[in-house]
Design a protein around this motif. Structure first.
Motif, PDB file in Angstrom:
ATOM      1  N   HIS A   2      22.819   9.467 -25.998  1.00 40.93           N
ATOM      2  CA  HIS A   2      22.177  10.711 -26.424  1.00 40.93           C
ATOM      3  C   HIS A   2      20.950  10.360 -27.276  1.00 40.93           C
ATOM      4  O   HIS A   2      20.991   9.391 -28.023  1.00 40.93           O
ATOM      5  CB  HIS A   2      23.140  11.560 -27.270  1.00 40.93           C
ATOM      6  N   PRO A  24      16.904  20.946 -31.419  1.00 36.78           N
ATOM      7  CA  PRO A  24      17.934  21.419 -30.485  1.00 36.78           C
ATOM      8  C   PRO A  24      17.896  20.659 -29.152  1.00 36.78           C
ATOM      9  O   PRO A  24      18.800  20.820 -28.342  1.00 36.78           O
ATOM     10  CB  PRO A  24      17.558  22.886 -30.270  1.00 36.78           C
ATOM     11  N   GLY A  83      22.362  26.501 -25.385  1.00 34.74           N
ATOM     12  CA  GLY A  83      23.571  26.085 -24.698  1.00 34.74           C
ATOM     13  C   GLY A  83      23.386  25.901 -23.215  1.00 34.74           C
ATOM     14  O   GLY A  83      24.170  26.398 -22.419  1.00 34.74           O
ATOM     15  N   LEU A 103      19.279  18.684 -22.790  1.00 36.64           N
ATOM     16  CA  LEU A 103      20.101  19.828 -23.195  1.00 36.64           C
ATOM     17  C   LEU A 103      19.398  20.608 -24.294  1.00 36.64           C
ATOM     18  O   LEU A 103      18.819  20.021 -25.213  1.00 36.64           O
ATOM     19  CB  LEU A 103      21.468  19.353 -23.694  1.00 36.64           C
ATOM     20  N   ASP A 104      19.471  21.906 -24.182  1.00 36.97           N
ATOM     21  CA  ASP A 104      18.981  22.782 -25.239  1.00 36.97           C
ATOM     22  C   ASP A 104      20.218  23.265 -25.992  1.00 36.97           C
ATOM     23  O   ASP A 104      20.893  24.203 -25.554  1.00 36.97           O
ATOM     24  CB  ASP A 104      18.202  23.952 -24.616  1.00 36.97           C
ATOM     25  N   THR A 105      20.529  22.613 -27.084  1.00 36.16           N
ATOM     26  CA  THR A 105      21.787  22.917 -27.792  1.00 36.16           C
ATOM     27  C   THR A 105      21.733  24.277 -28.484  1.00 36.16           C
ATOM     28  O   THR A 105      22.772  24.837 -28.813  1.00 36.16           O
ATOM     29  CB  THR A 105      22.120  21.817 -28.817  1.00 36.16           C
TER      30      THR A 105
END
Lengths: 286, 433
Positions: free
Chosen positions: B74, B196, B226, B221-223
């Motif tokens: 990550h 994010p 989501g 990923l766009d945390t």
């Protein structure tokens, strides 16, 4: 201590096994770096002398001096550990060994316990161990290792493979430790347990107020450096390792503030020194 | 009749010492299985120096063990290189969240002047709204090389770092180093702990063998929302432990995710360490440019040996010995490790970890796992040998891994084994306080 021995003798008597026949010993295993006098330069004598007061015979201790800049499995690392630890165990009839490791020293011990057939001396070493107290072990690696190695990855002209930087730092990169944990090492989540208990102690913060005497334990300037490196890490870290990494293998014995004097946090530098009663906790554990 | 008694006794004795031949279970999808063997082109000097003594060790274990999983990495950070001339003109830091951490280091040999020029106090930071900050303004936690060195970490000489002050917000920031000129190169690292946007990358297996194809899948990923964000471009390469580099071509797959595949050539001089995927991804999300660099380690090996699929069980006073046939293409110190399960109260439970290693010459050989007396106590058939793994110690190679390897019924265990499964004397008891 006396209570433990009584319990052991009682258990042996009830179960018809042999009574405790050998000696209790303690060994100190340093972290990354090549040490020639770890008692002075890494642990300090005041720390070692305080901890070994817990031994029935205070001479039954050993301070390891090896080249832990190398990969954990190499002859100068785990091999050197066996060179020093095996004769200590055999010559002193140690049958009850408490191992105190710091930082990457925890990985070296985990290597030995996870790979008992690597060296014919490892089974005897493992059998003698009562448990390992892994102080701030880098079990899941650290983003700081990724950061320091990345400079070399981009600098192709110096040849990052040629030992320009510590192999041990390369090994402690997060995705490298994930790979080793999934194959060669035991004790992390979802993996089989190690043959002997591996108790981790986690440091949760770095305090460096110039007006706070606690910041000076272990060396103010060293702690200052660790406060800076906290910026790369999670909110719970000891300045070198995230708490998740420190708790990533074995059983969490305690997190610093739950047991230290004044609920003080232990920076990565302080978890190998006589700071906030850590020495007494380890002494009483023997 | 009298003649038959010694014969029967001999037969029973033979049965009690060694059970008949057993076969490994068929491999399942996801198991690591060498189809052909290969000897390394260059002999390993480390392998020749390996100890020859056979060693075995087993210990009690319990609890759930997870299946081997493909590794993942990550990233919330990016790396890029800039020359002294470029830094003097100003380089853009594409940030997506406030409080980005910026680190600079000279690459290669750099003099004191070049190092001093990237001291945070020497640099100017310009926010997205055009407002400039000099002499450390707009920054917090300014760090020069001397302070970083005190942390005991091997950052490159001349490394400096600072954190962007929260007041500057996010978006494109311009970093200028006054007084620099020339071709001296610098590495710029921007870490965004609060962003994010997280780039993930995974391979499709935990281990590979020479000739196998590794598939690399990155995603952004766009945390905050989501979900996934589309990566516009991904570049990367795979680097072997010996330093060979293989470029990767990332292309969007059917599901829109970027993917790259590469057949692995693992026949190289033995070098310690792991293979590594190094990639850089770019995207534009809600008008913001996102840059992410990522690295992921995995292992690949030359298949110098494999299990023959034949196994047998032998008993002795110390416990049980499980034999496994091994075919080796190169001399080396080979290790076999496995998890031993048994049935307790009708359920299969982990009982022990077993490990054995010995030197094998090229050809057919035998590898054994010893289970100490007492490790199987309290359990009954069926027993299972799981996560059976063949390794080569001196090349640090994972050669074969089978999740379900062998099932043993009551009749597979020699009679003396069943009679000797008594608990071992208990070790002294210590209580952790």
């Amino acid at each position: 201590m006396r209570k433990h021995r009584l319990l052991a003798a009682l258990a042996a008597l009830l179960l018809g096994g042999p009574a405790v026949a050998g000696n209790t010993g303690v060994v100190f295993v340093h972290g990354t770096g090549k040490q020639t006098d770890a008692a002075t330069d890494y642990w300090t004598h005041e720390m070692i002398d305080s901890v070994r007061q817990g031994l029935p015979n205070q001479s039954m201790y050993l301070v390891i001096n090896c080249d832990f800049d190398q990969y954990m499995w190499t002859a100068p690392a785990a091999g050197c550990l066996a060179d020093q630890l095996y004769p200590f165990i055999v010559n002193n009839n140690i049958t009850d060994l408490v191992v105190e490791t710091h930082s990457n020293g925890g990985n070296i011990l985990r290597w030995v316990m996870s790979n008992p057939t690597w060296d014919s001396r490892y089974p005897a070493i493992i059998s003698a161990i009562r448990w390992v107290n892994a102080l701030a072990p880098s079990s899941l690696g650290t983003p700081l290792a990724d950061a320091t190695i990345s400079g070399n990855v981009f600098e192709t002209s110096v040849g990052w493979l040629l030992g320009y930087k510590s192999d041990a730092v390369r090994q402690q990169q997060t995705s490298w430790m994930a790979n080793y944990n999934a194959t060669w090492l035991y004790g992390t989540a979802g993996r089989p347990a190690l043959p002997k208990p591996f108790y981790n102690v986690a440091g949760s913060d770095v305090e460096t107020s110039i007006f706070d005497g606690d910041s000076y334990c272990g060396g103010y300037t060293l702690n200052l450096g660790l406060e800076v490196t906290q910026a790369w890490l999670d909110s719970c870290s000891d300045g070198f390792l995230n708490c998740t990494s420190q708790k990533g293998a074995g059983i969490n014995w305690f997190t610093d503030t739950s047991r230290t004097n004044g609920a003080e946090p232990l920076s990565h530098n302080q978890s190998r020194r006589k700071c906030f009663g850590l020495d007494v906790i380890l002494r009483n554990d023997i | 009749m009298n003649k038959r008694i010694p014969l029967l006794a001999a037969l029973l004795a033979a049965m009690s010492a060694q059970a008949g031949n057993l076969d490994l279970l068929p491999p399942q999808a996801g198991d690591l299985q060498p189809s052909v063997l290969a000897a390394p082109s260059a002999p390993s000097t480390a392998a020749l120096a390996a100890p020859r003594a056979a060693v075995s060790f087993s210990w009690a274990a319990s609890g759930a063990v997870a299946e081997p999983a493909a590794p993942q990495a990550h990233s919330r950070e990016t790396y890029f290189e800039a020359s002294a001339d470029e830094l003097a003109r100003g380089v853009t830091l594409h940030t997506t969240a406030p409080r980005a951490l910026v680190r600079l280091q000279p690459l290669g040999e750099a003099g004191p002047r070049e190092a001093l020029a990237i001291h945070p106090q020497s640099m100017t930071l310009t926010a997205a709204n055009g407002k400039s900050f000099a002499q450390g303004e707009g920054m917090e936690m300014l760090v020069a090389a001397d302070k970083l060195a005190k942390a005991g970490l091997p950052f490159a000489p001349g490394t400096s770092a600072f954190r962007v002050h929260p007041n500057l917000g996010s978006g494109p920031l311009t970093l200028k180093a006054e007084g620099l000129s020339g071709s001296q190169r610098y590495l710029v690292n921007v870490v965004e702990p609060d962003s994010p946007y997280v780039m993930n990358m995974r391979t499709d297996a935990p281990h590979y063998l020479h000739g196998a194809t590794v598939t690399v899948t990155p995603e952004l990923l766009d945390t905050a929302r989501g979900g996934r964000a589309a990566l516009a471009r991904v570049e990367g390469s795979i680097v072997s432990p010996a330093g060979r580099s293989f470029p990767l071509q990332f292309r969007p797959g059917k599901d829109g995710r970027m993917q790259a595949a590469l057949p692995l050539d693992a026949d190289e001089d033995a070098a310690p360490g792991l293979w590594e995927v190094r990639a850089h991804g770019s995207a534009t999300v809600k008008g913001q440019r996102v840059e992410r660099s990522i690295r992921l380690a995995f292992s690949a090996a030359l298949p110098t040996a494999r299990l023959t699929r034949a196994a047998s069980v032998e008993s002795g006073p110390e416990g049980v010995r499980l034999h496994f046939g091994v075919e080796a293409a190169a001399a080396g110190r080979y290790e076999l490790r496995a998890l031993v399960y048994g049935t307790v109260a009708g359920k299969l439970q982990l009982l022990a970890v077993a490990d054995g290693a010995q030197w094998l010459e090229p050809g057919s050989g035998d590898s054994a796992l010893d289970l100490k007396r007492g490790l199987l106590a309290g359990a009954g058939a069926p027993y299972e040998i799981r996560d059976l793994t063949l390794l080569e110690q001196t090349r640090m190679a994972v050669l074969q891994r089978q999740r379900r390897a062998l099932v043993l019924g009551d009749t597979d265990l020699p009679r003396t084994t069943q009679l000797s499964l008594a608990p071992e004397p208990a070790a002294p008891v210590h209580v952790k306080r």
